[in-house]
Design a protein around this motif. Structure first.
Motif, short mmCIF file in Angstrom:
data_model
loop_
_atom_site.label_atom_id
_atom_site.label_comp_id
_atom_site.label_asym_id
_atom_site.label_seq_id
_atom_site.Cartn_x
_atom_site.Cartn_y
_atom_site.Cartn_z
N ASN A 1 0.81 -1.22 0.00
CA ASN A 1 0.00 0.00 0.00
C ASN A 1 0.85 1.27 0.00
O ASN A 1 0.36 2.35 0.32
N LEU A 2 2.12 1.13 -0.35
CA LEU A 2 3.02 2.27 -0.48
C LEU A 2 3.47 2.32 -1.94
O LEU A 2 4.16 1.41 -2.41
N LEU A 3 3.05 3.33 -2.65
CA LEU A 3 3.26 3.41 -4.10
C LEU A 3 4.27 4.52 -4.43
O LEU A 3 4.41 5.50 -3.70
N MET A 4 4.94 4.35 -5.59
CA MET A 4 5.94 5.32 -6.02
C MET A 4 5.52 5.97 -7.34
O MET A 4 5.02 5.30 -8.24
N ASP A 5 5.78 7.28 -7.45
CA ASP A 5 5.55 7.94 -8.73
C ASP A 5 6.79 7.83 -9.60
O ASP A 5 7.76 7.14 -9.24
N ASN A 6 6.80 8.50 -10.76
CA ASN A 6 7.93 8.34 -11.67
C ASN A 6 9.20 9.02 -11.17
O ASN A 6 10.28 8.82 -11.73
N ASN A 7 9.10 9.80 -10.09
CA ASN A 7 10.27 10.41 -9.46
C ASN A 7 10.69 9.67 -8.20
O ASN A 7 11.50 10.17 -7.42
N HIS A 8 10.13 8.49 -8.00
CA HIS A 8 10.41 7.65 -6.83
C HIS A 8 10.04 8.31 -5.52
O HIS A 8 10.65 8.05 -4.48
N VAL A 9 9.02 9.14 -5.54
CA VAL A 9 8.43 9.66 -4.31
C VAL A 9 7.43 8.61 -3.81
O VAL A 9 6.56 8.17 -4.58
N VAL A 10 7.57 8.20 -2.56
CA VAL A 10 6.69 7.18 -1.99
C VAL A 10 5.46 7.84 -1.38
O VAL A 10 5.58 8.84 -0.66
N LYS A 11 4.29 7.27 -1.67
CA LYS A 11 3.04 7.84 -1.18
C LYS A 11 2.17 6.74 -0.56
O LYS A 11 2.14 5.60 -1.05
N VAL A 12 1.47 7.09 0.50
CA VAL A 12 0.57 6.16 1.18
C VAL A 12 -0.71 6.03 0.36
O VAL A 12 -1.28 7.03 -0.09
N ALA A 13 -1.18 4.79 0.18
CA ALA A 13 -2.36 4.53 -0.65
C ALA A 13 -3.30 3.55 0.07
O ALA A 13 -2.96 3.00 1.11
N ASP A 14 -4.46 3.34 -0.53
CA ASP A 14 -5.47 2.36 -0.12
C ASP A 14 -6.03 2.65 1.28
O ASP A 14 -5.51 2.19 2.29
N PHE A 15 -7.14 3.39 1.30
CA PHE A 15 -7.77 3.78 2.56
C PHE A 15 -9.08 3.02 2.78
O PHE A 15 -9.97 3.51 3.48
N GLY A 16 -9.17 1.83 2.21
CA GLY A 16 -10.41 1.06 2.32
C GLY A 16 -10.78 0.69 3.74
O GLY A 16 -11.96 0.54 4.05
N VAL A 17 -9.79 0.50 4.61
CA VAL A 17 -10.11 0.14 6.00
C VAL A 17 -9.65 1.23 6.98
O VAL A 17 -9.68 1.02 8.20
N ALA A 18 -9.24 2.38 6.46
CA ALA A 18 -8.83 3.48 7.34
C ALA A 18 -10.03 4.02 8.10
O ALA A 18 -11.19 3.80 7.72
N ARG A 19 -9.75 4.75 9.17
CA ARG A 19 -10.84 5.25 10.00
C ARG A 19 -10.44 6.57 10.66
O ARG A 19 -9.29 6.75 11.04
N PHE A 20 -11.41 7.49 10.78
CA PHE A 20 -11.21 8.68 11.58
C PHE A 20 -11.21 8.27 13.05
O PHE A 20 -12.15 7.62 13.51
#
Length: 520
Positions: A372-391
């Protein structure tokens, strides 16, 4: 809902520990045809009417094995080959929405109450027997029963089933878990805790327990599930996307409840997460709504950017920026990259900054892992997939077992109240992955790993890793959540550490970027 209780059988059951015999022979794996022929011959010799009278029997048997993973073939019990027919029948019955979940109960034998738990899996789909690993009954030997379920496969199904058994006072000794290629489950549990060899009584009690938890099996009525989604979704008109403007490209990932596509929207590359209509039930609908609610509230350079959502039947989808670099999981484990320390620290900082931002917004991710940690074409890592996230301020303690076992905090596995510090534990496992390029607990099944974690086990500390990194890992995976640092504290440590490494090695940010792009 349909099932059958079988007469008491003192023989070895499919999920029991004694030999299975089909996995290896003469130093090599037996081919599928060999097993199919052996089963057919055995059934004929034992007077099975279906094998003798059905001219399409062999073709149906072959189709059955093709639906299931290779691990199912290795799991066939040589002493109960007729179980294959039972599994065929249950999978066929599970196609009827009115009968789901289909289940079958049989008595196995009396066993030592202290026999170790064993888990085998056909998939990583993973997810909750900890609640069923409760104290054993008094006495040296206890009756054991085998319970086999089949229904539509979906996220957290294993969690629901094992919680169901736990709530009935049953203890799971073994679980054999398989998913078919067309989206059905075949889950076999060996349990004790039922007071006598009474499959009929256990069947009736299980039937009643399933009826009491009918909401867990939602999904047979697509229209009612859709109505539920519309009734519970907040207005998100500003984010509503006209599906006609979406261009669907190739499928880039697939899960039990939906698929991810690379596509385009108004000229920009996007990722399109599509929820399949056949899996549209109240649980999936709530998770879809929750993910949209969270994504619309976040905007950070280390969190995948939300573009919009489509809520019009029959398809529901979430559109985010397309991350061309793929996941850290693939980067480490499929492309076999080994990270130099400056790059490792840069990736870890990207994760921490994204997670710190989420925690500042009172959002707990609950499934932080390299997939669930994805990289863009500049190798910046971003947090993804909030299907089970919660406030976190939604009210009530969080106790639901949510996430993926290899990365899951012990308090989550144990169904204890937890908070944002559960994400810190998961980050410790991610940090270990970055340092080792290995899958955590790769010699264990996910459920065995979970059992180890609640007993205090952690991944083996890697050799030739900087002591500061090892110290940080161990503080982040402390058993007591209060002893774990916050992401803001970790960021300060990592920034100072990276600066020290750069000064010692004379490495600039531009050189780190060059190191990153040389990978892959």
């Amino acid at each position: 809902m349909e099932g059958r209780a079988e007469e008491a059988i003192e023989e070895v059951g499919e999920s029991s520990t004694p030999p299975r015999g089909f996995g290896i022979r003469g130093g090599g794996r037996i081919v599928a045809n060999d097993i199919k022929n052996k089963i057919f011959t055995w059934l004929l010799e034992n007077g099975n009417e279906e094998a003798a009278s059905n001219p399409d029997f062999m073709d149906q048997l072959e189709a059955h094995f093709r639906r299931l993973p290779p691990s199912y073939l290795a799991d066939v019990n040589i002493d109960r080959m007729e179980d294959v027919l039972l599994h065929q029948k249950l999978l066929a019955q599970a196609k009827d929405p009115e009968k789901r979940p289909v289940f079958h109960v049989r008595f196995m034998k009396f066993e030592d109450k202290n026999l170790n738990v064993r888990i085998t899996e056909g998939t990583e789909d993973e997810t909750n027997v900890a609640g069923a690993l409760s104290a054993r009954h008094d006495g040296i030997y206890v009756p054991t029963h085998e319970i086999t379920f089949s229904t539509i496969d979906k996220p957290k199904l294993l969690s629901h089933l094992s919680a169901l058994l736990s709530n009935m006072g049953l203890n799971i000794r073994e679980a054999h878990v398989f998913s078919t290629t067309d989206g059905y489950s075949l889950d076999v549990f060996v349990v004790d805790g039922w007071h006598e060899e009474d499959p009929d009584g256990l069947y009736k009690e299980l039937e009643a327990a399933i009826a009491r938890n009918e909401g867990l099996w939602a999904g047979s009525s697509h229209s009612s599930a859709a109505e539920y989604m519309f009734a519970t979704q907040p207005k998100v008109d500003a984010w509503e996307i006209d599906k006609r403007l979406l261009k669907m490209g190739e499928k880039i990932a697939s899960g039990s409840s939906g698929d991810m596509y690379h596509g385009s929207y108004l000229g920009q590359d996007v990722a399109i997460k599509v929820l399949r209509s056949e899996h549209l039930n109240e649980t999936e609908g709530a998770e879809f709504t929750q993910e949209v609610m969270i994504l619309r509230e976040v905007q950070h350079g280390n969190v995948v950017r939300f573009i919009g959502a489509c809520r019009k039947p029959p398809q529901f989808c979430i559109v985010t920026e397309y991350m061309s670099g793929g996941s850290l999981y693939d980067f480490l484990h499929k492309h076999h990259n080994i990270l130099e320390l400056p790059v490792l620290l840069k990736y870890a900082l990207d994760v921490c900054r994204g997670m710190d931002y989420l925690h500042q917004k009172k959002i707990v991710h609950r499934d932080l892992k390299t997939a669930n940690l994805l990289m863009d074409n500049n190798h910046v890592v971003k947090v993804a997939d909030f299907g089970v996230a919660r406030f976190q301020n939604q009210g009530g303690d969080m106790t639901a077992e949510t996430g993926t076992y290899r990365w899951m905090a012990p308090e989550v596995i144990n169904h204890q109240p937890y908070n944002h510090k559960a994400d810190i534990f998961s980050f410790a496992i991610v940090l270990w992955e970055l340092a080792t390029s290995k899958i955590p607990y790769d010699n264990l099944t996910p459920l065995e790993a979970a059992l180890g974690v609640i007993q205090g086990s952690r991944p083996e500390l890697p050799e030739r890793t900087h002591p500061r990194l090892l110290d940080l890992m161990q503080r982040c995976w402390e058993t007591a959540p209060a002893k774990r640092p916050s992401f803001s504290q970790v960021i300060v440590e990592l920034e100072e550490f990276l600066k020290q490494v750069q000064e010692t090695a004379g490495t600039s940010k531009q050189e780190i970027d060059g190191l990153e792009k040389s990978k892959k």
